[in-house]
Design a protein around this motif. Structure first.
Motif, PDB file in Angstrom:
ATOM      1  N   PRO A  25       0.832  -1.196   0.000  1.00 32.41           N
ATOM      2  CA  PRO A  25       0.000   0.000   0.000  1.00 32.41           C
ATOM      3  C   PRO A  25       0.863   1.241   0.000  1.00 32.41           C
ATOM      4  O   PRO A  25       1.939   1.255   0.595  1.00 32.41           O
TER       5      PRO A  25
ATOM      6  N   ASP B  95       0.665   3.910   1.523  1.00 28.46           N
ATOM      7  CA  ASP B  95       0.832   4.610   2.786  1.00 28.46           C
ATOM      8  C   ASP B  95       1.624   3.804   3.807  1.00 28.46           C
ATOM      9  O   ASP B  95       1.586   4.095   4.995  1.00 28.46           O
TER      10      ASP B  95
ATOM     11  N   SER C  99      -5.525  -7.353   6.443  1.00 30.30           N
ATOM     12  CA  SER C  99      -6.456  -6.239   6.583  1.00 30.30           C
ATOM     13  C   SER C  99      -7.115  -5.925   5.247  1.00 30.30           C
ATOM     14  O   SER C  99      -6.725  -6.451   4.194  1.00 30.30           O
TER      15      SER C  99
ATOM     16  N   ASP D  39      -6.723  -3.389   3.598  1.00 32.36           N
ATOM     17  CA  ASP D  39      -5.733  -2.712   2.755  1.00 32.36           C
ATOM     18  C   ASP D  39      -4.654  -3.663   2.256  1.00 32.36           C
ATOM     19  O   ASP D  39      -3.692  -3.236   1.618  1.00 32.36           O
TER      20      ASP D  39
END
Length: 220
Positions: free
Chosen positions: A59, A61, A199, A201
């Motif tokens: 991801p 982030d 998760s 994400d």
């Protein structure tokens, strides 16, 4: 199975006054264990020289976890040939790095801990780091993680069992900058049994961790 982290937490409370931590709460006399760091924090049930880019799931982030120059963490067996297992191993390693980065002070906001943990493992990690901060202790030295085995349970749950050699890792007195060097012992070889969940994400977060100090299969 010995819940080593729980005992470590109790030892860390003593460290607030004595600036020392027990490696395993094993009952050894202080000359061997009092100043050893706890590489494990705990939940109820989670591993490379690893880098964030090694994860198969990336991801945008993801936090950039950095370790200080006096702290080295080496993770063996990064590649299994299975992309899912490799992603689990990568995020397991990042989780371990995140905890030590928070202790060392290179991640003061504990962003890595929040990112790579959830549930009871998150609560335990935050508490564990807090013990070091309260005792004015950091972390230094070399940690080696090996014999890492991943078991997948469906598409969103996995376990990682691995060994750690913490014999060259030490607590560091932040007031003096000096490591609290101790004599290595079998208790410095730790077996970790962790649980991870994927998760929304795509991050494999550690949800639980149990460790055993002096595990025979890790003594090598």
């Amino acid at each position: 199975m010995n819940r080593r982290p729980t005992l470590l937490a109790a030892a860390a409370l003593t460290a607030v006054a004595a600036l020392s931590l027990s490696a395993c709460g094993s009952g050894d006399d202080g000359s061997k264990s009092n100043d050893k760091i706890a590489g494990a924090d705990t939940g109820d049930q989670s591993s490379a020289s690893a880098s964030p880019s090694s994860s198969a799931s990336t991801p945008s982030d993801r936090p950039d976890i950095k370790l200080p120059s006096d702290l080295t963490m080496t993770f063996e067996g990064e590649k299994t040939g299975d992309s899912v297992k490799d992603a689990v191993l990568a995020d397991s390693a990042e989780r371990m790095r995140a905890v030590n980065a928070a202790i060392a002070g290179t991640d003061p906001k504990e962003e890595g801990i929040d990112f790579y943990n959830s549930g009871k493992a998150l609560e335990a990690a935050v508490t564990w780091v807090g013990k070091f901060k309260k005792a004015s202790l950091g972390i230094t030295g070399t940690f080696r993680y090996y014999d890492r085995i991943v078991t997948l349970d469906g598409s969103k749950t996995a376990s990682v069992v691995f060994c750690a050699d913490e014999s060259k890792g030490y607590a560091k007195d932040l007031k003096t900058g000096k490591p609290k060097v101790t004599t290595p012992s079998d208790q410095d070889f730790i077996l970790y049994n962790t649980r991870l969940e994927k998760s929304g994400d795509g991050v494999w977060q550690t949800t639980g961790i149990v460790s055993t100090a002096g595990a025979k299969q890790c003594l090598k």
